[in-house]
Design a protein around this motif. Structure first.
Motif, short mmCIF file in Angstrom:
data_model
loop_
_atom_site.label_atom_id
_atom_site.label_comp_id
_atom_site.label_asym_id
_atom_site.label_seq_id
_atom_site.Cartn_x
_atom_site.Cartn_y
_atom_site.Cartn_z
N VAL A 194 0.85 -1.20 0.00
CA VAL A 194 0.00 0.00 0.00
C VAL A 194 0.88 1.25 0.00
N VAL A 195 1.94 1.23 0.79
CA VAL A 195 2.86 2.37 0.84
C VAL A 195 3.54 2.55 -0.52
N ALA A 196 3.99 1.45 -1.14
CA ALA A 196 4.64 1.53 -2.44
C ALA A 196 3.68 2.07 -3.50
N ASN A 197 2.44 1.61 -3.49
CA ASN A 197 1.46 2.06 -4.46
C ASN A 197 1.12 3.54 -4.24
N THR A 198 1.02 3.96 -2.99
CA THR A 198 0.73 5.36 -2.69
C THR A 198 1.87 6.26 -3.18
N ALA A 199 3.11 5.84 -2.98
CA ALA A 199 4.24 6.62 -3.46
C ALA A 199 4.24 6.69 -4.99
N LEU A 200 3.90 5.58 -5.64
CA LEU A 200 3.81 5.55 -7.10
C LEU A 200 2.75 6.53 -7.60
N LEU A 201 1.59 6.51 -6.98
CA LEU A 201 0.51 7.41 -7.38
C LEU A 201 0.86 8.87 -7.12
N HIS A 202 1.56 9.15 -6.02
CA HIS A 202 2.01 10.53 -5.75
C HIS A 202 2.95 10.99 -6.86
N GLY A 203 3.83 10.12 -7.30
CA GLY A 203 4.74 10.47 -8.39
C GLY A 203 4.01 10.77 -9.67
N TYR A 204 3.01 9.95 -10.00
CA TYR A 204 2.23 10.19 -11.21
C TYR A 204 1.42 11.49 -11.10
N ALA A 205 0.88 11.76 -9.92
CA ALA A 205 0.15 13.01 -9.71
C ALA A 205 1.07 14.21 -9.92
N ASP A 206 2.31 14.10 -9.45
CA ASP A 206 3.28 15.18 -9.66
C ASP A 206 3.56 15.38 -11.15
N LEU A 207 3.66 14.28 -11.90
CA LEU A 207 3.89 14.40 -13.34
C LEU A 207 2.73 15.11 -14.03
N VAL A 208 1.50 14.75 -13.68
CA VAL A 208 0.32 15.35 -14.31
C VAL A 208 0.19 16.82 -13.93
N SER A 209 0.34 17.13 -12.65
CA SER A 209 0.17 18.51 -12.22
C SER A 209 1.34 19.39 -12.65
N GLY A 210 2.48 18.79 -12.99
CA GLY A 210 3.62 19.56 -13.46
C GLY A 210 3.61 19.81 -14.96
#
Length: 78
Positions: free
Chosen positions: A47-63
């Motif tokens: 769950v922690v690994a998936n949350t970190a992965l999703l945070h990274g993708y969110a940063d890519l989209v919002s950037g």
């Protein structure tokens, strides 16, 4: 641990409320407790690994900056 941890884009490094250092991973246990969700201990690393992965993708989209003059897509064709 799942392979998602190895593919994860880096999450933003911030110290969150409660003194958590997000560079070590998102405070999943705290977030789960706040919303009343129970996560079994055996599932927590994934769950922690998936949350970190999703945070990274969110940063890519919002950037991703879109110029003000780009044309909208009126029709989507896959």
């Amino acid at each position: 641990m799942s392979s998602a941890a190895h593919l994860s884009p880096s999450a933003p490094a911030m110290t969150g409320a409660g003194g958590h250092d997000d560079r070590k991973g998102p405070p999943v246990a705290d977030m789960a407790r706040i919303i009343g969700l129970s996560i079994p201990g055996a599932c927590m690393p994934d769950v922690v690994a998936n949350t970190a992965l999703l945070h990274g993708y969110a940063d890519l989209v919002s950037g991703f900056a879109l110029p003000d003059d780009c044309e909208p897509a009126y029709e989507y064709t896959p």
